[in-house]
Design a protein around this motif. Structure first.
Motif, mmCIF file in Angstrom:
data_model
loop_
_atom_site.group_PDB
_atom_site.id
_atom_site.type_symbol
_atom_site.label_atom_id
_atom_site.label_comp_id
_atom_site.label_asym_id
_atom_site.label_seq_id
_atom_site.Cartn_x
_atom_site.Cartn_y
_atom_site.Cartn_z
ATOM 1 N N LYS A 1 -8.054 -3.491 6.297
ATOM 2 C CA LYS A 1 -9.097 -2.883 5.730
ATOM 3 C C LYS A 1 -8.577 -1.619 4.527
ATOM 4 C CE LYS A 1 -12.555 -3.623 9.211
ATOM 5 N NZ LYS A 1 -13.436 -2.985 10.295
ATOM 6 N N LEU A 2 -7.571 -0.838 5.213
ATOM 7 C CA LEU A 2 -6.881 0.259 4.446
ATOM 8 C C LEU A 2 -6.437 -0.262 3.301
ATOM 9 C CD1 LEU A 2 -6.102 3.289 4.220
ATOM 10 C CD2 LEU A 2 -4.249 2.661 5.503
ATOM 11 N N TYR B 1 0.866 -1.240 0.084
ATOM 12 C CA TYR B 1 0.048 -0.022 0.091
ATOM 13 C C TYR B 1 0.816 1.522 -0.137
ATOM 14 C CZ TYR B 1 -3.589 3.573 1.429
ATOM 15 O OH TYR B 1 -4.436 4.302 1.587
ATOM 16 N N ILE C 1 -1.493 6.065 10.226
ATOM 17 C CA ILE C 1 -1.377 4.722 9.872
ATOM 18 C C ILE C 1 -0.815 4.042 11.091
ATOM 19 C CG2 ILE C 1 -0.492 2.856 8.549
ATOM 20 C CD1 ILE C 1 -0.986 5.149 6.173
ATOM 21 N N GLU D 1 -7.530 -2.568 11.223
ATOM 22 C CA GLU D 1 -7.875 -1.426 10.393
ATOM 23 C C GLU D 1 -6.720 -1.175 9.205
ATOM 24 O OE1 GLU D 1 -9.407 1.473 13.889
ATOM 25 O OE2 GLU D 1 -7.360 0.966 13.908
ATOM 26 N N LYS D 2 -5.617 -1.637 9.379
ATOM 27 C CA LYS D 2 -4.507 -1.610 8.365
ATOM 28 C C LYS D 2 -4.759 -2.478 7.175
ATOM 29 C CE LYS D 2 -0.755 -0.300 11.328
ATOM 30 N NZ LYS D 2 0.695 -0.829 11.876
ATOM 31 N N GLU E 1 0.344 5.900 -0.485
ATOM 32 C CA GLU E 1 -0.133 7.067 -0.700
ATOM 33 C C GLU E 1 0.707 8.192 -1.087
ATOM 34 O OE1 GLU E 1 -2.607 8.373 2.344
ATOM 35 O OE2 GLU E 1 -3.541 6.194 2.905
#
Length: 80
Positions: free
Chosen positions: A78-79, A51, A68, A75-76, A53
């Motif tokens: 899901k990201l 991942y 993050i 949660e990571k 950005e």
């Protein structure tokens, strides 16, 4: 890959995640896999980029890295 400021997540060989920021993503991932990226990833090679950005400024990338790192593993996922 174009230049910029990146926040990224690597998946390590043990299944753990490493989050960082850089202004050269390709070079940074290669450094991690060469054992020169970070103490954490040195013993967890190989790593793979899962991942990222892109940001205009270093400050934005660093702020997102911190955000993050506050996330749980779920949660990571899901990201990603």
């Amino acid at each position: 890959m174009e230049q910029g400021n990146f926040t990224y997540i690597l998946e390590c060989s043990d299944g753990s995640f490493y989050t960082g920021w850089t202004n050269n993503l390709e070079r940074r991932v290669k450094a991690h896999n060469a054992g020169k990226g970070a103490k954490y990833t040195k013993s967890r090679k190989p790593v793979k980029l899962v991942y990222f950005e892109t940001f205009l400024t270093k400050q934005e990338a660093m702020r997102r890295e911190w955000e993050i790192k506050q996330l749980s593993r779920v949660e990571k996922w899901k990201l990603i």
